[in-house]
Design an enzyme around this catalytic site. Structure first.
Site, PDB file in Angstrom:
ATOM      1  N   LYS A 265      43.613  54.009  58.382  1.00  0.00           N
ATOM      2  CA  LYS A 265      42.391  53.661  58.276  1.00  0.00           C
ATOM      3  C   LYS A 265      41.823  53.939  56.803  1.00  0.00           C
ATOM      4  O   LYS A 265      42.117  55.144  56.504  1.00  0.00           O
ATOM      5  CB  LYS A 265      41.798  53.854  59.350  1.00  0.00           C
ATOM      6  CG  LYS A 265      40.391  53.202  59.678  1.00  0.00           C
ATOM      7  CD  LYS A 265      40.681  51.819  60.635  1.00  0.00           C
ATOM      8  CE  LYS A 265      39.739  51.288  60.925  1.00  0.00           C
ATOM      9  NZ  LYS A 265      39.787  50.189  62.178  1.00  0.00           N
TER      10      LYS A 265
ATOM     11  N   ASP B 265      37.163  45.666  58.337  1.00  0.00           N
ATOM     12  CA  ASP B 265      36.583  46.231  59.573  1.00  0.00           C
ATOM     13  C   ASP B 265      35.013  46.483  59.534  1.00  0.00           C
ATOM     14  O   ASP B 265      34.610  45.391  58.823  1.00  0.00           O
ATOM     15  CB  ASP B 265      37.252  48.077  59.607  1.00  0.00           C
ATOM     16  CG  ASP B 265      36.994  48.574  61.094  1.00  0.00           C
ATOM     17  OD1 ASP B 265      37.561  48.331  62.078  1.00  0.00           O
ATOM     18  OD2 ASP B 265      35.853  49.237  61.295  1.00  0.00           O
TER      19      ASP B 265
ATOM     20  N   GLY C  91      26.810  43.926  69.713  1.00  0.00           N
ATOM     21  CA  GLY C  91      27.255  43.658  68.254  1.00  0.00           C
ATOM     22  C   GLY C  91      27.063  42.148  68.098  1.00  0.00           C
ATOM     23  O   GLY C  91      26.712  41.578  68.999  1.00  0.00           O
ATOM     24  N   PHE C  92      27.198  41.694  66.811  1.00  0.00           N
ATOM     25  CA  PHE C  92      27.177  40.360  66.494  1.00  0.00           C
ATOM     26  C   PHE C  92      28.035  40.138  65.278  1.00  0.00           C
ATOM     27  O   PHE C  92      27.750  39.081  64.634  1.00  0.00           O
ATOM     28  CB  PHE C  92      25.702  39.927  66.095  1.00  0.00           C
ATOM     29  CG  PHE C  92      25.072  40.518  64.769  1.00  0.00           C
ATOM     30  CD1 PHE C  92      24.472  41.841  64.960  1.00  0.00           C
ATOM     31  CD2 PHE C  92      24.468  39.615  63.749  1.00  0.00           C
ATOM     32  CE1 PHE C  92      24.121  42.449  63.721  1.00  0.00           C
ATOM     33  CE2 PHE C  92      24.165  40.387  62.685  1.00  0.00           C
ATOM     34  CZ  PHE C  92      23.738  41.580  62.398  1.00  0.00           C
ATOM     35  N   GLY C  93      29.165  40.964  65.097  1.00  0.00           N
ATOM     36  CA  GLY C  93      29.723  40.905  63.843  1.00  0.00           C
ATOM     37  C   GLY C  93      30.900  39.879  64.259  1.00  0.00           C
ATOM     38  O   GLY C  93      31.018  39.339  65.100  1.00  0.00           O
TER      39      GLY C  93
ATOM     40  N   VAL D  47      34.022  40.640  65.700  1.00  0.00           N
ATOM     41  CA  VAL D  47      34.570  40.754  66.808  1.00  0.00           C
ATOM     42  C   VAL D  47      33.690  39.866  68.062  1.00  0.00           C
ATOM     43  O   VAL D  47      34.135  39.208  68.665  1.00  0.00           O
ATOM     44  CB  VAL D  47      34.966  42.174  67.366  1.00  0.00           C
ATOM     45  CG1 VAL D  47      35.683  42.225  68.838  1.00  0.00           C
ATOM     46  CG2 VAL D  47      35.542  42.816  66.421  1.00  0.00           C
ATOM     47  N   ALA D  48      32.523  40.178  68.063  1.00  0.00           N
ATOM     48  CA  ALA D  48      31.591  39.372  68.927  1.00  0.00           C
ATOM     49  C   ALA D  48      31.823  38.119  68.630  1.00  0.00           C
ATOM     50  O   ALA D  48      31.675  37.351  69.652  1.00  0.00           O
ATOM     51  CB  ALA D  48      30.089  40.081  68.785  1.00  0.00           C
ATOM     52  N   TRP D  49      31.762  37.674  67.435  1.00  0.00           N
ATOM     53  CA  TRP D  49      31.768  36.156  67.285  1.00  0.00           C
ATOM     54  C   TRP D  49      33.010  35.605  67.912  1.00  0.00           C
ATOM     55  O   TRP D  49      32.888  34.254  68.416  1.00  0.00           O
ATOM     56  CB  TRP D  49      31.648  35.926  65.529  1.00  0.00           C
ATOM     57  CG  TRP D  49      31.973  34.675  65.284  1.00  0.00           C
ATOM     58  CD1 TRP D  49      31.104  33.492  65.156  1.00  0.00           C
ATOM     59  CD2 TRP D  49      33.286  34.244  64.573  1.00  0.00           C
ATOM     60  NE1 TRP D  49      31.791  32.453  64.635  1.00  0.00           N
ATOM     61  CE2 TRP D  49      33.096  32.689  64.177  1.00  0.00           C
ATOM     62  CE3 TRP D  49      34.359  34.753  64.218  1.00  0.00           C
ATOM     63  CZ2 TRP D  49      34.027  32.171  63.505  1.00  0.00           C
ATOM     64  CZ3 TRP D  49      35.179  34.086  63.531  1.00  0.00           C
ATOM     65  CH2 TRP D  49      35.033  32.564  63.248  1.00  0.00           C
TER      66      TRP D  49
HETATM   67  O1  2IT Z   1      40.472  48.116  64.224  1.00  0.00           O
HETATM   68  C1  2IT Z   1      41.331  47.388  63.839  1.00  0.00           C
HETATM   69  O2  2IT Z   1      42.396  47.231  64.496  1.00  0.00           O
HETATM   70  C2  2IT Z   1      41.220  46.435  62.604  1.00  0.00           C
HETATM   71  N1  2IT Z   1      40.006  46.626  61.857  1.00  0.00           N
HETATM   72  C3  2IT Z   1      42.077  45.544  62.038  1.00  0.00           C
HETATM   73  C4  2IT Z   1      43.148  45.977  61.064  1.00  0.00           C
HETATM   74  C5  2IT Z   1      43.891  45.233  60.586  1.00  0.00           C
HETATM   75  O3  2IT Z   1      44.758  45.638  59.799  1.00  0.00           O
HETATM   76  O4  2IT Z   1      43.820  44.128  60.547  1.00  0.00           O
END
Ligand code: 2IT
Length: 453
Positions: free
Chosen positions: A133, A173, A244-246, A248-250
């Site tokens: 990360k 992310d 959230g509204f980013g 993942v939420a979408w």
């Molecule tokens: O938290 C996650 O799994 C991500 N941000 C995606 C990581 C990725 O390499 O697609």
């Protein structure tokens, strides 16, 4: 403060205690380690050789942490300084793989927590990916496109030497989407003279995968549908609270709506919106426009569609059947958990990474409602990143149908692996324990195969 006495295995308790003594300020990292260690005690009890091989000491130590200064010039021609990082956590299962976060909260400890979670998540996908990360303590809100570009270029100037398709493959992310991946990729190519799959989340026309933007939220929904099916239920008519509204939420809103559920809340740093009719049709497209507006606020949704806006509040008091926190770590606390339970919520699915605090988690577990940890439920994002890597290696572009079919299979297999591991350790239905056990065993065995490195 971490309470090591909750860990029944002596070896795990001692590794946690020494970690806590050495890095007490890395609270999120300690929280995620503790949560995993609690789950894997029965495995450690049955496999005493792990202690001799010092598997836990090795598992909690990142293989490498790179940190660097990111210098850039803002639109007023002023020099700005941020801190950038890449945590290369574990490469037992493949090259380091994980997202990049640009957010004010980023520091070495928060990235260690995210990379540690990624270790088990990537293992659960069954794809050959280690964990990592990265990110920077840079807040993209209210920055111009030019500022974002200059920041990304500066960040990549340092990072480029540490990444590559067989080394470490960053993705997006929080705060890093298609626009940022484009700028990062452009600079990577300029510095290395290589057009390759060193990043995922690329746009379609230059090596991205179909459905990568949707993948995390779709995967969350597929996981939820398996949880519902295991209890003889489905999504039809279910009221779903999302935070959230980013990105993942979408994806969650799109797929839940398509499958007959009704998403009734979204939230941002400014508060939450409550739309009892459900977020569907044009309203979903509006979510994307809100994000591109760069405001980091959801009030515009309430203004546009005439629904209620609740300033500086979280959405968990709104009665619902399912809660899906999709914003950020530790956003849903113990009192939120009690509100959800009092209002009859029966499913909590982590769309974000560790959005539920440890105390909230205990409250949900005591109430025995269905809970899915992020490392299982949100693994669809990194899984489709893995499929993007496969497409880049072969030079082919898969159809949306093929990507979706593979994503569905992977999410079903993750669900079943978690359920089976939970059954094996007499914690039937406990997906949190199941996810930690199944992910841990796969990584630990690979580490042992590869010797003491
Ligand atoms: O938290 C996650 O799994 C991500 N941000 C995606 C990581 C990725 O390499 O697609």
């Amino acid at each position: 403060m971490i309470n090591a006495t909750a860990i029944s295995n002596r070896y795990a308790a001692s590794v946690l205690a020494s970690l806590e003594a050495r890095i007490p300020w890395e609270t999120e990292f300690l929280q995620s380690v503790k949560e995993v260690f609690e789950s894997i005690c029965p495995v450690l009890d049955q496999t005493p050789q792990y202690e001799g091989l010092r598997i836990l000491e090795r598992l909690v130590e990142p293989e490498r942490v790179v940190s660097f200064r990111v210098l850039w010039t803002d639109d007023r021609n002023k020099i700005q300084v941020n801190r950038g990082y890449r945590v290369q956590f574990n490469s037992a299962l493949g090259p380091y793989k994980g997202g990049t976060r640009f957010h004010a909260s980023v520091n070495e400890g928060s990235l260690k927590f995210l990379a540690f979670e990624q270790t088990f998540k990537n293992a659960l996908t069954g794809l050959p990916m280690g964990s990592g990360k990265g990110g920077a303590d840079f807040a993209p809100a209210a920055k111009s496109d030019d500022e974002i570009m200059r920041f990304c270029q500066s960040y990549m100037t340092e990072l480029a030497q540490y990444i590559g398709p067989e080394t470490d493959i960053p993705a997006g992310d929080v705060g890093v989407g298609g626009r940022e991946i484009g700028f990062l990729f452009g600079q990577y190519k300029r510095l290395t003279h290589r057009f390759n799959g060193s990043l995922t989340g690329k746009n379609l026309s230059w090596g991205g995968s179909r459905l990568r933007p949707e993948a995390t939220g779709y995967g969350v929904t597929y996981f939820l549908e398996h949880m519902l099916a295991a209890r003889g239920e489905d999504l039809e008519g279910k009221r779903v609270c999302v935070s959230g509204f980013g990105n993942v939420a979408w994806g969650v809103v799109k797929k839940v709506t398509e499958r007959g559920g009704r998403v009734i809340t979204l939230s941002g740093p400014d508060g939450y919106v409550h739309d009892p009719d459900g977020i569907c049709g044009d309203k979903i497209a509006f979510m994307l426009r809100m994000r591109r507006g760069g405001l980091d606020a959801v009030k515009p949704y309430a203004d546009e569609f005439g629904v209620s806006f609740h300033a500086n509040q979280r959405p968990w008091r709104v009665p619902c059947d399912v809660a899906i926190p999709c914003a950020i770590q530790n956003e849903l606390d113990e009192s939120d958990a009690h509100h959800l339970l009092e209002n009859g919520c029966r499913y909590v699915v982590e769309g974000a990474n560790m959005p539920v605090t440890d105390r909230a988690f205990d409250a949900l577990r005591t109430a025995k409602i269905a809970f899915a940890p992020g490392k299982a439920a949100n693994a669809g994002g990194v899984a489709v990143s893995g499929l993007e890597m496969t497409q880049n290696r072969t030079g082919l572009a898969w159809t949306a149908e093929r990507v979706d079919e593979t994503l569905r299979r992977i999410m079903r297999e993750i669900h079943d692996a978690c359920a089976n591991a939970a059954d094996r350790y007499s914690t039937a239905g406990d997906y949190a324990t199941g996810a930690n056990v199944a992910g841990f065993v796969r990584v630990a065995e690979a580490m042992i195969d590869q010797g003491a490195v």
